[in-house]
Design a protein around this motif. Structure first.
Motif, PDB file in Angstrom:
ATOM      1  N   LEU A   1       0.696  -1.434   0.028  1.00 29.02           N
ATOM      2  CA  LEU A   1      -0.157   0.109   0.004  1.00 29.02           C
ATOM      3  C   LEU A   1       1.060   1.120  -0.091  1.00 29.02           C
ATOM      4  O   LEU A   1       0.759   2.009  -0.716  1.00 29.02           O
ATOM      5  CB  LEU A   1      -1.038  -0.028   1.283  1.00 29.02           C
ATOM      6  N   ARG A   2       1.897   1.313   0.748  1.00 31.10           N
ATOM      7  CA  ARG A   2       2.700   2.469   0.835  1.00 31.10           C
ATOM      8  C   ARG A   2       3.322   2.602  -0.278  1.00 31.10           C
ATOM      9  O   ARG A   2       3.530   3.882  -0.748  1.00 31.10           O
ATOM     10  CB  ARG A   2       3.720   2.230   1.791  1.00 31.10           C
ATOM     11  N   ALA A   3       3.688   1.646  -1.043  1.00 33.71           N
ATOM     12  CA  ALA A   3       4.470   1.820  -2.278  1.00 33.71           C
ATOM     13  C   ALA A   3       3.465   2.499  -3.634  1.00 33.71           C
ATOM     14  O   ALA A   3       4.160   3.425  -4.214  1.00 33.71           O
ATOM     15  CB  ALA A   3       4.903   0.439  -2.856  1.00 33.71           C
ATOM     16  N   VAL A   4       2.533   2.093  -3.465  1.00 40.59           N
ATOM     17  CA  VAL A   4       1.338   2.656  -4.354  1.00 40.59           C
ATOM     18  C   VAL A   4       1.043   3.971  -3.861  1.00 40.59           C
ATOM     19  O   VAL A   4       1.018   4.982  -4.745  1.00 40.59           O
ATOM     20  CB  VAL A   4      -0.015   1.825  -4.608  1.00 40.59           C
ATOM     21  N   TRP A   5       0.898   4.262  -2.746  1.00 42.40           N
ATOM     22  CA  TRP A   5       0.532   5.658  -2.043  1.00 42.40           C
ATOM     23  C   TRP A   5       1.609   6.615  -2.429  1.00 42.40           C
ATOM     24  O   TRP A   5       1.432   7.696  -2.778  1.00 42.40           O
ATOM     25  CB  TRP A   5       0.240   5.584  -0.657  1.00 42.40           C
ATOM     26  N   GLU A   6       3.008   6.223  -2.117  1.00 42.17           N
ATOM     27  CA  GLU A   6       4.042   7.052  -2.271  1.00 42.17           C
ATOM     28  C   GLU A   6       4.206   7.593  -3.918  1.00 42.17           C
ATOM     29  O   GLU A   6       4.927   8.565  -4.067  1.00 42.17           O
ATOM     30  CB  GLU A   6       5.340   6.400  -1.701  1.00 42.17           C
ATOM     31  N   ASN A   7       3.978   6.498  -4.797  1.00 39.13           N
ATOM     32  CA  ASN A   7       4.218   6.820  -6.209  1.00 39.13           C
ATOM     33  C   ASN A   7       2.818   7.201  -6.810  1.00 39.13           C
ATOM     34  O   ASN A   7       2.941   7.341  -7.985  1.00 39.13           O
ATOM     35  CB  ASN A   7       4.648   5.403  -6.703  1.00 39.13           C
TER      36      ASN A   7
END
Length: 179
Positions: free
Chosen positions: A169-175
């Protein structure tokens, strides 16, 4: 008669849905609704709305991940709680994903000692247990809220499995592109 309909980014900007989402979850547990709408285009989210004879009853958002279907948000309109809708909706969701990847949710922990809403947490936890989910033993704290992770699977689910969900989730959110 309870019916369901899928929601996508083109149909999500609805005042009733927004109001249900923004009133059903504590602010500290919400992703801004406009970001939810955007995430529908960049993540595999099954956003479903449930109606009974044209009256909005509830919503679910299930995030499809490689190893799990994560029940991200589940809400029933406050004035309709206690009428069996939650059980019917959860049953529909669990039936929909039966035989696929395990279904996983995180809920406010019923055992957090300093929780502001202990009775609500105990009732919610008991609801999920009655409806076929089990505690995994994994938990996580965010902003002074401890979450208990539950699943409908007999397969082991570890703290690392939960950390992997959060990392995805964090990877999608940050990108995610911001407007």
């Amino acid at each position: 008669m309870l019916t369901s309909r899928p929601i996508n980014s083109a149909t999500a900007d609805d005042a009733q849905l927004r109001r249900l989402y923004e009133t059903a979850f504590p602010v500290e547990e919400q992703i801004p609704y406009d970001d939810i709408i955007h995430l529908l285009d960049v993540m595999d989210i099954d956003f479903t709305v449930y109606d009974d004879d044209g009256v909005l009853v509830g919503l679910t958002m299930v995030l499809h991940l490689p190893k799990y279907n994560w029940g991200w948000y589940f809400a029933v309109c406050e004035e309709l709680r206690g009428k069996g809708y939650g059980q019917r909706i959860l049953s529909l969701v669990l039936d929909k994903y039966r035989g696929e990847r395990p279904f996983v949710i995180d809920i406010e922990s019923p055992s957090q000692p300093d929780a502001p809403n202990p009775e609500q947490r105990r009732r919610r936890h008991a609801f999920y247990l009655r409806n076929g989910l089990r505690d995994t033993g994994a938990c996580r704290s965010w902003d002074n809220i401890t979450f208990t992770i539950m699943t409908n699977s007999d397969e082991p689910f570890t703290q690392q499995d939960y950390e992997d969900i959060v990392a995805a989730l964090r990877a999608v959110w940050e990108n995610m592109p911001r407007e």
